[in-house]
Design an enzyme around this catalytic site. Structure first.
Site, PDB file in Angstrom:
ATOM      1  N   ARG A  31       0.855  -1.189   0.000  1.00 44.74           N
ATOM      2  CA  ARG A  31       0.000   0.000   0.000  1.00 44.74           C
ATOM      3  C   ARG A  31       0.882   1.228   0.000  1.00 44.74           C
ATOM      4  NH1 ARG A  31       1.805   1.897   3.972  1.00 44.74           N
ATOM      5  NH2 ARG A  31       0.630   3.814   3.596  1.00 44.74           N
ATOM      6  N   GLY A  32       0.246   2.353  -0.251  1.00 48.71           N
ATOM      7  CA  GLY A  32       1.007   3.594  -0.370  1.00 48.71           C
ATOM      8  C   GLY A  32       1.177   3.894  -1.845  1.00 48.71           C
ATOM      9  N   ALA A  33       0.853   5.112  -2.251  1.00 49.17           N
ATOM     10  CA  ALA A  33       0.782   5.413  -3.685  1.00 49.17           C
ATOM     11  C   ALA A  33       1.996   4.949  -4.496  1.00 49.17           C
ATOM     12  CB  ALA A  33       0.531   6.920  -3.861  1.00 49.17           C
ATOM     13  N   ASP A 221      -1.985  10.822  -2.395  1.00 54.32           N
ATOM     14  CA  ASP A 221      -2.313   9.770  -3.355  1.00 54.32           C
ATOM     15  C   ASP A 221      -2.609  10.319  -4.737  1.00 54.32           C
ATOM     16  OD1 ASP A 221      -3.074   8.697  -0.502  1.00 54.32           O
ATOM     17  OD2 ASP A 221      -2.721   6.965  -1.806  1.00 54.32           O
ATOM     18  N   LYS A 232      -5.162  10.069   2.690  1.00 58.21           N
ATOM     19  CA  LYS A 232      -5.950   9.241   3.603  1.00 58.21           C
ATOM     20  C   LYS A 232      -7.046  10.034   4.311  1.00 58.21           C
ATOM     21  CE  LYS A 232      -5.650   5.861   3.892  1.00 58.21           C
ATOM     22  NZ  LYS A 232      -6.468   5.005   3.016  1.00 58.21           N
TER      23      LYS A 232
HETATM   24  C1  LIG Z   1       3.602   7.797   0.155  1.00 57.80           C
HETATM   25  S1  LIG Z   1       1.955   7.724  -0.341  1.00 57.80           S
HETATM   26  C2  LIG Z   1       1.202   7.203   1.126  1.00 57.80           C
HETATM   27  C3  LIG Z   1      -0.271   7.470   1.132  1.00 57.80           C
HETATM   28  O1  LIG Z   1      -1.009   6.287   0.755  1.00 57.80           O
HETATM   29  C4  LIG Z   1      -1.816   5.926   1.862  1.00 57.80           C
HETATM   30  O2  LIG Z   1      -3.025   5.325   1.524  1.00 57.80           O
HETATM   31  P1  LIG Z   1      -3.192   3.715   1.687  1.00 57.80           P
HETATM   32  O3  LIG Z   1      -2.593   3.334   3.012  1.00 57.80           O
HETATM   33  O4  LIG Z   1      -4.689   3.515   1.600  1.00 57.80           O
HETATM   34  O5  LIG Z   1      -2.456   3.120   0.501  1.00 57.80           O
HETATM   35  C5  LIG Z   1      -2.069   7.242   2.568  1.00 57.80           C
HETATM   36  O6  LIG Z   1      -3.017   8.040   1.888  1.00 57.80           O
HETATM   37  C6  LIG Z   1      -0.700   7.825   2.522  1.00 57.80           C
HETATM   38  O7  LIG Z   1      -0.584   9.183   2.762  1.00 57.80           O
END
Ligand SMILES: CSC[C@H]1O[C@H](OP(=O)(O)O)[C@H](O)[C@@H]1O
Length: 343
Positions: A31-33, A221, A232
């Site tokens: 996860r994480g963009a 994101d 988020k």
């Molecule tokens: C470095 S981008 C991280 C960004 O992505 C996360 O979302 P998710 O955990 O649902 O993939 C979150 O928005 C973070 O800020």
């Protein structure tokens, strides 16, 4: 690394086809963009391993695999950016032997992977200058090494400030409902020896009021051409609190997170996730059976609430489409690709 198992277990999972990668992205094992984009690009390479040895069928399979992986999550534009880059690279190789194309695409995703490492360190270097010694920094969700190739975006700024000898104390929002802050950011910062205090999301206002926070830094994101930023769920509220308390609010993201085809944040598709993430986190029922649930995974912070956006090319301040275009050196929004997202 299967991030759903953290912080209790460090478990690595091998994906052997694009379906396993899709599942890993959908369930936030990865996860994480930026990390999502890198994983999907590797998924393309997995998916074309079994492609037929006929050029037309090969490119049809490539298109099917990329479209399938694009359906895993809708908000992080890095996913679509990475898949598009793989498609464009393949197009430059039409007419070449298919094994050469396969090899070139694997080299392309490894380049994307290595570039992201470098971009994160560059973000850290640009952002570090914004952090005062002896400051409290509040962050939300996880925008650390777990969300990128390494080092992170928001957390890269913190790591770099500490590396430069600055004394910082991080307040990590737990980040309901999936608790990326409690499970991932707290784990990551503790492992790096960074002073970190875990707080519930509803405590952010109090720590700001008590003067414990001198900066808020979050990831992103998708950033629209005017600087409106999807991140988020809960980020928008933090930006309002920061403005009220006159605390700088920073977004840290690589240029692959910008979507200049969208003129404003109302066009950013917001992922709606399974209600059970809210009613039964990690399988423990905490709400009445059948209760109505709203579970958007992201919200959009208007550019006017963002003090600066930190990317690998520099610090964008003030945040607007002119300064974004100047720093990124790219053409501004074309036809608005997505339909206006009606909440
Ligand atoms: C470095 S981008 C991280 C960004 O992505 C996360 O979302 P998710 O955990 O649902 O993939 C979150 O928005 C973070 O800020």
């Amino acid at each position: 690394m299967d991030q759903t198992r953290l912080p209790r277990e460090v478990v690595y999972r091998e994906c052997h086809d694009e379906r396993a990668v899709w599942e890993a992205i959908k369930t936030l094992q990865v996860r994480g963009a930026p990390a999502i984009g890198i994983a999907a690009a590797y998924g393309v390479c997995l998916g074309i391993k079994s492609a037929p040895d006929d050029e037309q069928a090969f490119f049809q399979r490539l298109d099917e695999v990329a479209s399938y992986l694009a359906s895993s999550r809708p908000t992080a534009v890095n996913l679509f950016w990475a898949l598009d880059r793989m498609r464009r690279r393949a197009e430059t190789l039409r007419g070449q032997p298919l094994d050469l194309i396969r090899k070139a695409l694997l080299e392309e995703v490894r380049a994307i992977h290595e570039e992201d490492r470098a971009l994160c360190h560059a973000i850290g270097r640009w952002g570090e200058s914004l952090i005062e010694d002896r400051s409290g920094i509040l962050t939300h969700c996880n925008a650390g090494g777990l969300a990128t190739a390494e080092y992170g975006t928001a957390l890269a700024v913190i790591y770099e400030a500490v590396a430069k000898g600055k004394r910082v104390h991080v307040f990590a929002d737990e980040t309901r409902p999936l608790l990326q802050g409690a499970r991932l950011t707290a784990w990551e910062l503790k492992a790096h020896g960074i002073p970190v205090t875990l707080i519930c999301d509803n405590m952010a206002a109090e720590v700001m009021k008590e003067g414990k926070v001198q900066a808020v830094i979050v990831g992103a994101d998708r950033i629209a051409a005017n600087g409106d930023t999807a991140n988020k769920i809960g980020t928008y509220g933090l930006a309002i609190l920061a403005r009220y308390h006159r605390i700088p609010f920073y977004v840290a993201a690589p240029s692959s997170t910008f979507d200049l085809q969208l003129s404003h944040g109302g066009l950013i598709p917001i992922e709606q996730r399974d209600p059970r993430e809210v009613t039964s986190p990690f399988g423990i029922p905490i709400a009445p059976e059948g209760i109505d649930v709203y579970n958007p995974a992201f919200d959009v912070t208007p550019a006017e609430l963002i003090t600066a956006i930190i990317c690998e090319k520099g610090v964008i301040r003030p945040v607007n489409k002119e300064t974004i275009a100047a720093i990124l050196g790219r053409a501004l929004a074309g036809p608005e690709r997505a339909q206006t997202v009606v909440k």
